[in-house]
Design a protein around this motif. Structure first.
Motif, PDB file in Angstrom:
ATOM      1  N   GLU A   1      -7.717   0.419  -0.836  1.00 11.29           N
ATOM      2  CA  GLU A   1      -6.430   0.086  -1.241  1.00 11.29           C
ATOM      3  C   GLU A   1      -5.650  -1.249  -0.552  1.00 11.29           C
ATOM      4  OE1 GLU A   1      -1.806   1.997  -1.996  1.00 11.29           O
ATOM      5  OE2 GLU A   1      -3.218   2.938  -0.476  1.00 11.29           O
TER       6      GLU A   1
ATOM      7  N   THR B   1       0.817  -1.240  -0.077  1.00 10.63           N
ATOM      8  CA  THR B   1      -0.185  -0.013   0.134  1.00 10.63           C
ATOM      9  C   THR B   1       0.944   1.225   0.011  1.00 10.63           C
ATOM     10  OG1 THR B   1      -0.086   0.096   2.425  1.00 10.63           O
ATOM     11  CG2 THR B   1      -1.894  -1.364   1.294  1.00 10.63           C
ATOM     12  N   SER B   2       0.255   2.351  -0.196  1.00  7.21           N
ATOM     13  CA  SER B   2       1.066   3.559  -0.339  1.00  7.21           C
ATOM     14  C   SER B   2       1.435   4.136   1.045  1.00  7.21           C
ATOM     15  CB  SER B   2       0.375   4.667  -0.931  1.00  7.21           C
ATOM     16  OG  SER B   2      -1.118   4.889  -0.531  1.00  7.21           O
ATOM     17  N   SER B   3       0.690   3.641   2.259  1.00  4.45           N
ATOM     18  CA  SER B   3       0.835   4.108   3.642  1.00  4.45           C
ATOM     19  C   SER B   3       0.970   3.084   4.253  1.00  4.45           C
ATOM     20  CB  SER B   3      -0.134   5.041   4.041  1.00  4.45           C
ATOM     21  OG  SER B   3       0.238   5.576   5.324  1.00  4.45           O
TER      22      SER B   3
END
Length: 179
Positions: free
Chosen positions: A169, A36-38
């Motif tokens: 996400e 994931t992006s975070s």
């Protein structure tokens, strides 16, 4: 009303940060969250559910889709309250204005998100897993569609849209464990 939402969000974020600052993610959570992006938001979100430390991919899918579903449902309820409030104001002024149009559109978008996430549950229950990524994507697109009309008019909805996108996400990352 928006101020109360911000206070609740800040308190929740602080609680999650304090509660998860010492979490050592399991191998599966680590794998999912690195997709994931975070990473930290992913770990923090998943560990709000007490089943996460012992979750396999199947339970983790239920957890992630449940978080997204609850978020989408809560946002839809929030939009309904805003719509009711603006409808009362508009009635007093005999003007419906663009605000109600924006809220109606977002309410409709979140109806699609809730429906898509419900369908994901059906996919999980049938153990086919074939459309999990598609359902998560559809819910995320619904948040995008709401954001297009909201723009900067309602900052709390902008935050809620972003939250749903991030949870979706996570759902996508978990769904990829089944492919």
């Amino acid at each position: 009303m928006a101020f109360k939402y911000h206070i609740v969000c800040v308190c929740l974020a602080l609680f999650i940060f304090c509660a998860t600052s010492s979490i050592q993610p399991t191998k599966i959570v680590d794998e999912v969250c690195h997709s994931t992006s975070s990473y930290s938001l992913c770990v923090e979100s998943l560990y709000t559910d007490p089943r996460t430390p012992s979750a396999d991919r199947y339970v983790l899918a239920y957890i992630s889709f449940r978080l997204a579903f609850l978020n989408a449902s809560s946002t839809q309820d929030h939009i309904a309250k805003l719509l009711k409030h603006t409808k009362a104001k508009a009635k007093a002024k005999a003007n419906t204005g663009p605000t109600q149009q924006v809220l109606r559109r977002c309410y409709h978008d979140y109806n699609k998100a809730v429906s898509a996430l419900s369908s994901a549950y059906n996919d999980l229950n049938s153990e086919t897993f074939s459309e999990l990524v598609d359902w998560a994507g559809a819910a995320s697109l619904a948040a995008d569609d709401c954001q297009v009309v909201v723009k900067t008019t309602y900052p709390p909805l902008t935050t809620m849209n972003l939250d749903l996108k991030r949870l979706c996400e996570i759902c996508v990352a978990v769904s990829k464990l089944f492919t």
